[in-house]
Design a protein around this motif. Structure first.
Motif, short mmCIF file in Angstrom:
data_model
loop_
_atom_site.label_atom_id
_atom_site.label_comp_id
_atom_site.label_asym_id
_atom_site.label_seq_id
_atom_site.Cartn_x
_atom_site.Cartn_y
_atom_site.Cartn_z
N MET A 106 0.51 -1.17 -0.41
CA MET A 106 -0.25 -0.07 0.21
C MET A 106 1.37 1.50 -0.17
N MET A 107 2.12 1.31 0.65
CA MET A 107 2.55 2.63 1.47
C MET A 107 3.58 2.83 -0.26
N LYS A 108 4.02 1.94 -1.06
CA LYS A 108 4.29 1.76 -2.90
C LYS A 108 3.33 2.50 -3.70
N ALA A 109 2.05 1.76 -3.18
CA ALA A 109 1.27 2.53 -4.10
C ALA A 109 1.05 3.70 -4.66
N ILE A 110 0.22 4.30 -2.93
CA ILE A 110 0.37 5.44 -2.45
C ILE A 110 1.92 5.99 -3.13
N ALA A 111 2.73 6.07 -3.27
CA ALA A 111 4.08 6.30 -3.44
C ALA A 111 4.10 6.88 -4.63
N VAL A 112 3.49 5.73 -5.46
CA VAL A 112 3.71 5.63 -7.41
C VAL A 112 2.96 6.38 -7.91
N ARG A 113 1.84 6.76 -7.18
CA ARG A 113 0.49 6.92 -7.32
C ARG A 113 0.34 8.41 -8.42
N LYS A 114 0.58 8.42 -9.35
CA LYS A 114 0.69 10.30 -9.73
C LYS A 114 -0.66 10.57 -10.73
N SER A 115 -1.53 11.88 -11.07
CA SER A 115 -2.31 11.53 -12.29
C SER A 115 -1.57 11.51 -13.55
N THR A 116 -2.14 10.72 -14.09
CA THR A 116 -1.29 10.33 -15.16
C THR A 116 -2.14 11.41 -16.50
N ARG A 117 -1.54 11.98 -17.13
CA ARG A 117 -2.41 13.08 -18.24
C ARG A 117 -1.61 12.38 -19.55
N ASN A 118 -1.08 11.02 -19.92
CA ASN A 118 -0.93 10.30 -20.77
C ASN A 118 -1.51 8.65 -21.37
N TYR A 119 -2.35 8.69 -21.80
CA TYR A 119 -2.57 6.87 -22.08
C TYR A 119 -2.37 6.71 -23.45
N LYS A 120 -1.94 5.52 -23.22
CA LYS A 120 -2.18 4.03 -24.92
C LYS A 120 -3.41 4.76 -25.30
N SER A 121 -3.76 3.81 -26.34
CA SER A 121 -5.16 3.46 -26.25
C SER A 121 -5.84 2.36 -27.07
N GLU A 122 -5.18 1.61 -26.04
CA GLU A 122 -5.74 0.01 -25.92
C GLU A 122 -6.75 0.39 -24.46
N GLN A 123 -7.73 -0.06 -24.77
CA GLN A 123 -8.59 -0.49 -23.28
C GLN A 123 -7.89 -1.54 -22.58
N ILE A 124 -8.70 -1.32 -21.07
CA ILE A 124 -8.09 -1.83 -20.37
C ILE A 124 -8.57 -3.36 -20.38
N SER A 125 -8.74 -4.37 -19.51
CA SER A 125 -9.00 -5.57 -19.61
C SER A 125 -10.49 -5.19 -18.57
N ASP A 126 -11.34 -6.18 -18.66
CA ASP A 126 -12.73 -6.29 -17.37
C ASP A 126 -12.31 -6.92 -16.42
N ALA A 154 -7.51 8.22 -22.56
CA ALA A 154 -7.88 7.60 -21.37
C ALA A 154 -8.58 6.80 -21.84
N PRO A 155 -8.71 5.27 -21.87
CA PRO A 155 -9.80 5.32 -22.76
C PRO A 155 -11.76 4.47 -21.97
N THR A 156 -10.87 4.79 -20.64
CA THR A 156 -12.37 4.87 -20.03
C THR A 156 -12.01 5.30 -18.27
N LEU A 157 -13.55 5.97 -18.55
CA LEU A 157 -13.77 6.65 -17.46
C LEU A 157 -15.01 6.54 -16.65
N ILE A 158 -14.77 6.96 -15.79
CA ILE A 158 -15.58 6.18 -15.02
C ILE A 158 -16.79 7.29 -14.17
N VAL A 159 -17.59 7.79 -13.94
CA VAL A 159 -18.41 8.65 -13.55
C VAL A 159 -19.07 8.12 -12.45
N VAL A 160 -18.96 9.18 -11.06
CA VAL A 160 -19.13 8.73 -10.05
C VAL A 160 -20.64 9.95 -9.69
N SER A 161 -21.39 9.31 -9.07
CA SER A 161 -22.82 10.24 -9.01
C SER A 161 -23.21 9.63 -7.72
#
Length: 176
Positions: A3-23, A79-86
């Motif tokens: 977890m602490m590594k994930a927190i340290a590595v996480r950043k706002s990504t502003r450039n994505y590959k066009s490939e869709q993420i897997s289910d 980014a090929p996927t958007l999740i809208v939180v309502s």
């Protein structure tokens, strides 16, 4: 990844590959979001809309660019996927839907990082729904729900490997 590594590595990504993420990856991220704490345990006051339809993403992009008067704006950074939180308003806890969305999105961002996906917390695209009501209808939200924020997901063009130092960057006062 721990977890602490994930927190340290996480950043706002502003450039994505066009490939869709897997289910499978999408489900990991969604499950993490659904595990987030929600005010008063009212999980029925939160709704997630996954958009992987490029035509709809393009419509939202165009509407957002128009709302900001910026024709070249790319609110999802490719980014090929958007999740809208309502959320659904709650008179007992005004604005709790904003706090709920923040918790849900942070869980999803950390889960995405853990499995090598890039993510970015989004807010500006919401302007498109206030300008183009027909676009909002395309989200097919349950009665009484409004978009609060979102998260874009995808494979980053640069790997998530740079760890930031975890230190106190916010002013803190302690009262004992």
């Amino acid at each position: 990844m721990e977890m602490m590594k994930a927190i340290a590595v996480r950043k706002s990504t502003r450039n994505y590959k066009s490939e869709q993420i897997s289910d499978d990856s999408l489900n990991i991220v969604l499950n993490a979001g659904c595990a987030a704490p929600v005010g008063m345990g009212a999980y029925d006051s939160v709704h997630l809309t996954v958009i992987q339809n490029s035509s709809l993403l393009d419509k939202i992009t165009k509407a957002t660019a128009n709302a900001f008067g910026s024709p070249n704006m790319k609110p999802f950074y490719g980014a090929p996927t958007l999740i809208v939180v309502s959320g659904k308003a709650n008179d007992k806890a005004p604005h709790v839907e904003i706090a709920n969305a923040a918790c849900v999105i942070e869980n999803m961002a950390l889960a995405a990082t853990d499995i090598g996906l890039g993510s970015v917390y989004l807010w500006a695209f919401l302007a498109s729904f206030s300008k183009e009501k027909e676009l909002l209808k395309e989200l097919n939200l349950p009665e009484g729900f409004v978009p609060v924020s979102g998260i874009a997901l995808g494979y980053p063009t640069e790997p998530l490997t740079k760890e930031k130092e975890l230190k106190q960057t916010i002013k803190i006062n302690t009262i004992k």
